[in-house]
Design a protein around this motif. Structure first.
Motif, PDB file in Angstrom:
ATOM      1  N   UNK A 216      50.353  33.831  32.974  1.00 17.88           N
ATOM      2  CA  UNK A 216      49.461  32.869  33.620  1.00 17.88           C
ATOM      3  C   UNK A 216      48.267  33.578  34.258  1.00 17.88           C
ATOM      4  N   UNK A 217      48.527  34.716  34.881  1.00 16.47           N
ATOM      5  CA  UNK A 217      47.435  35.486  35.476  1.00 16.47           C
ATOM      6  C   UNK A 217      46.500  36.030  34.397  1.00 16.47           C
ATOM      7  N   UNK A 218      47.053  36.384  33.255  1.00 17.17           N
ATOM      8  CA  UNK A 218      46.218  36.851  32.144  1.00 17.17           C
ATOM      9  C   UNK A 218      45.326  35.721  31.616  1.00 17.17           C
ATOM     10  N   UNK A 219      45.876  34.515  31.504  1.00 13.37           N
ATOM     11  CA  UNK A 219      45.086  33.348  31.090  1.00 13.37           C
ATOM     12  C   UNK A 219      43.943  33.122  32.081  1.00 13.37           C
ATOM     13  N   UNK A 220      44.290  33.186  33.355  1.00 12.28           N
ATOM     14  CA  UNK A 220      43.295  33.045  34.427  1.00 12.28           C
ATOM     15  C   UNK A 220      42.197  34.087  34.265  1.00 12.28           C
ATOM     16  N   UNK A 221      42.577  35.343  34.082  1.00 15.28           N
ATOM     17  CA  UNK A 221      41.599  36.424  33.952  1.00 15.28           C
ATOM     18  C   UNK A 221      40.693  36.203  32.746  1.00 15.28           C
ATOM     19  N   UNK A 222      41.267  35.777  31.630  1.00 10.03           N
ATOM     20  CA  UNK A 222      40.472  35.537  30.420  1.00 10.03           C
ATOM     21  C   UNK A 222      39.462  34.412  30.644  1.00 10.03           C
ATOM     22  N   UNK A 223      39.902  33.349  31.305  1.00  9.22           N
ATOM     23  CA  UNK A 223      38.995  32.238  31.604  1.00  9.22           C
ATOM     24  C   UNK A 223      37.871  32.679  32.539  1.00  9.22           C
ATOM     25  N   UNK A 224      38.213  33.494  33.518  1.00 10.57           N
ATOM     26  CA  UNK A 224      37.198  33.954  34.468  1.00 10.57           C
ATOM     27  C   UNK A 224      36.131  34.791  33.767  1.00 10.57           C
ATOM     28  N   UNK A 225      36.558  35.689  32.892  1.00  6.61           N
ATOM     29  CA  UNK A 225      35.593  36.514  32.151  1.00  6.61           C
ATOM     30  C   UNK A 225      34.672  35.624  31.319  1.00  6.61           C
ATOM     31  N   UNK A 226      35.250  34.612  30.686  1.00  4.31           N
ATOM     32  CA  UNK A 226      34.463  33.701  29.849  1.00  4.31           C
ATOM     33  C   UNK A 226      33.469  32.890  30.684  1.00  4.31           C
ATOM     34  N   UNK A 227      33.948  32.289  31.763  1.00  3.95           N
ATOM     35  CA  UNK A 227      33.089  31.433  32.596  1.00  3.95           C
ATOM     36  C   UNK A 227      32.063  32.237  33.379  1.00  3.95           C
ATOM     37  N   UNK A 228      32.389  33.484  33.688  1.00  6.99           N
ATOM     38  CA  UNK A 228      31.501  34.282  34.527  1.00  6.99           C
ATOM     39  C   UNK A 228      30.173  34.588  33.842  1.00  6.99           C
ATOM     40  N   UNK A 229      30.121  34.378  32.535  1.00  3.58           N
ATOM     41  CA  UNK A 229      28.877  34.602  31.807  1.00  3.58           C
ATOM     42  C   UNK A 229      27.826  33.549  32.155  1.00  3.58           C
ATOM     43  N   UNK A 230      28.278  32.378  32.592  1.00  5.18           N
ATOM     44  CA  UNK A 230      27.338  31.307  32.934  1.00  5.18           C
ATOM     45  C   UNK A 230      27.403  30.878  34.397  1.00  5.18           C
ATOM     46  N   UNK A 231      28.506  31.203  35.083  1.00  3.61           N
ATOM     47  CA  UNK A 231      28.660  30.869  36.501  1.00  3.61           C
ATOM     48  C   UNK A 231      29.018  32.147  37.247  1.00  3.61           C
ATOM     49  N   UNK A 232      28.370  32.395  38.368  1.00  2.00           N
ATOM     50  CA  UNK A 232      28.636  33.612  39.130  1.00  2.00           C
ATOM     51  C   UNK A 232      29.910  33.453  39.955  1.00  2.00           C
ATOM     52  N   UNK A 233      31.056  33.689  39.310  1.00  2.18           N
ATOM     53  CA  UNK A 233      32.349  33.584  39.987  1.00  2.18           C
ATOM     54  C   UNK A 233      32.690  34.874  40.725  1.00  2.18           C
ATOM     55  N   UNK A 234      32.433  35.997  40.086  1.00  3.33           N
ATOM     56  CA  UNK A 234      32.590  37.317  40.714  1.00  3.33           C
ATOM     57  C   UNK A 234      31.425  38.187  40.264  1.00  3.33           C
ATOM     58  N   UNK A 235      31.171  39.257  40.994  1.00  3.91           N
ATOM     59  CA  UNK A 235      30.103  40.167  40.613  1.00  3.91           C
ATOM     60  C   UNK A 235      30.384  40.759  39.232  1.00  3.91           C
ATOM     61  N   UNK A 236      29.407  40.722  38.314  1.00  8.27           N
ATOM     62  CA  UNK A 236      29.617  41.306  36.983  1.00  8.27           C
ATOM     63  C   UNK A 236      30.048  42.766  37.037  1.00  8.27           C
ATOM     64  N   UNK A 237      29.667  43.459  38.104  1.00  7.70           N
ATOM     65  CA  UNK A 237      30.029  44.874  38.231  1.00  7.70           C
ATOM     66  C   UNK A 237      31.529  45.066  38.416  1.00  7.70           C
ATOM     67  N   UNK A 238      32.240  44.001  38.825  1.00  5.56           N
ATOM     68  CA  UNK A 238      33.675  44.133  39.078  1.00  5.56           C
ATOM     69  C   UNK A 238      34.534  43.586  37.943  1.00  5.56           C
ATOM     70  N   UNK A 239      33.910  43.054  36.888  1.00  4.49           N
ATOM     71  CA  UNK A 239      34.672  42.447  35.795  1.00  4.49           C
ATOM     72  C   UNK A 239      35.620  43.451  35.139  1.00  4.49           C
ATOM     73  N   UNK A 240      35.149  44.676  34.919  1.00  3.80           N
ATOM     74  CA  UNK A 240      35.990  45.679  34.255  1.00  3.80           C
ATOM     75  C   UNK A 240      37.156  46.128  35.121  1.00  3.80           C
ATOM     76  N   UNK A 241      37.096  45.806  36.412  1.00  3.85           N
ATOM     77  CA  UNK A 241      38.165  46.167  37.340  1.00  3.85           C
ATOM     78  C   UNK A 241      38.770  44.902  37.942  1.00  3.85           C
ATOM     79  N   UNK A 242      38.831  43.860  37.114  1.00  6.68           N
ATOM     80  CA  UNK A 242      39.206  42.526  37.589  1.00  6.68           C
ATOM     81  C   UNK A 242      40.592  42.478  38.212  1.00  6.68           C
ATOM     82  N   UNK A 243      41.546  43.167  37.610  1.00  7.60           N
ATOM     83  CA  UNK A 243      42.917  43.093  38.119  1.00  7.60           C
ATOM     84  C   UNK A 243      43.041  43.665  39.521  1.00  7.60           C
ATOM     85  N   UNK A 244      42.575  44.880  39.741  1.00  7.80           N
ATOM     86  CA  UNK A 244      42.758  45.497  41.064  1.00  7.80           C
ATOM     87  C   UNK A 244      41.795  44.929  42.102  1.00  7.80           C
TER      88      UNK A 244
END
Length: 208
Positions: free
Chosen positions: A18-46
């Motif tokens: 479920x957390x993996x699904x969440x992470x995948x959705x966040x990466x996808x949506x973050x391209x059009x909505x600023x959900x988290x800083x793009x600089x932190x996407x590669x370190x999304x889990x920690x």
């Protein structure tokens, strides 16, 4: 994933998925909505998922109403809801987020992970008091501004739990000028200078 499992406290594969699904959705949506800083996407889990997961453990509650203020991309509210679905199904999570697009994202994650989350798309100060057993917020505001928001939505005897950065001691000292409270400070498991603050017995007045 070994470090993830350690922080998550041995959750099931279903919860990790479920957390993996969440992470995948966040990466996808973050391209059009600023959900988290793009600089932190590669370190999304920690930086985001595991940082939020520790809040569930430190709150130390197994039932009741949990309200997350200014949820944004869902940290920590959605992570709490996903973990609670396995570990504490009697916890009901509500996320308050005024941005309609972000609120839509939160509802999408709830649907795609099959985890029940109530999403209120309105400003925190406009939402009727929630009488929550737990109020959380991450990167929303300094404590002197955050605590009045939390206090409005807390039930009598409820707790507030907030991750804070390296300047948390300064914020606590400023808060003591106008509030009294019991406070537990826990070192963050994911950031060396950060802390998780757990407030009880909040009340207006000078702290002693």
């Amino acid at each position: 994933m070994k470090d993830a499992q350690s922080v998550l406290g041995g959750v099931s594969r279903e919860t990790v998925r479920r957390l993996e699904i969440y992470a995948d959705l966040l990466v996808k949506w973050n391209k059009s909505i600023n959900l988290v800083s793009p600089k932190t996407i590669n370190d999304l889990w920690s930086r985001h998922l595991l940082d939020s997961a520790q809040i569930f453990d430190l709150a130390n509650v197994l039932s009741g109403k949990w309200v997350d203020l200014g949820s944004g991309g869902g940290f920590p509210g959605l992570v709490v809801a996903i973990i609670a679905a396995e570990k504490a199904p009697s916890i009901a999570v509500t996320c308050i987020e005024s941005d309609i697009r972000k609120a839509t994202f939160l509802r999408t994650v709830s649907r795609e992970t099959s985890v029940s989350v109530s999403v209120i798309a309105d400003r925190i100060e406009m939402v009727p008091p929630q009488s929550a057993d737990v109020v959380s917020a991450r990167a929303l505001a300094p404590l002197p501004k955050l605590i009045p928001y939390a206090y409005r939505h807390l039930a009598v005897g409820g707790i507030g739990i907030f991750p804070k950065g390296e300047r948390h001691k300064e914020e606590i000292n400023r808060l003591k000028q106008d509030w009294s409270f019991k406070l537990d400070v826990f070192p963050s498991r994911t950031e060396s200078e950060a802390a998780i603050l757990r407030f009880e017995d909040l009340s207006n007045g000078k702290s002693v």
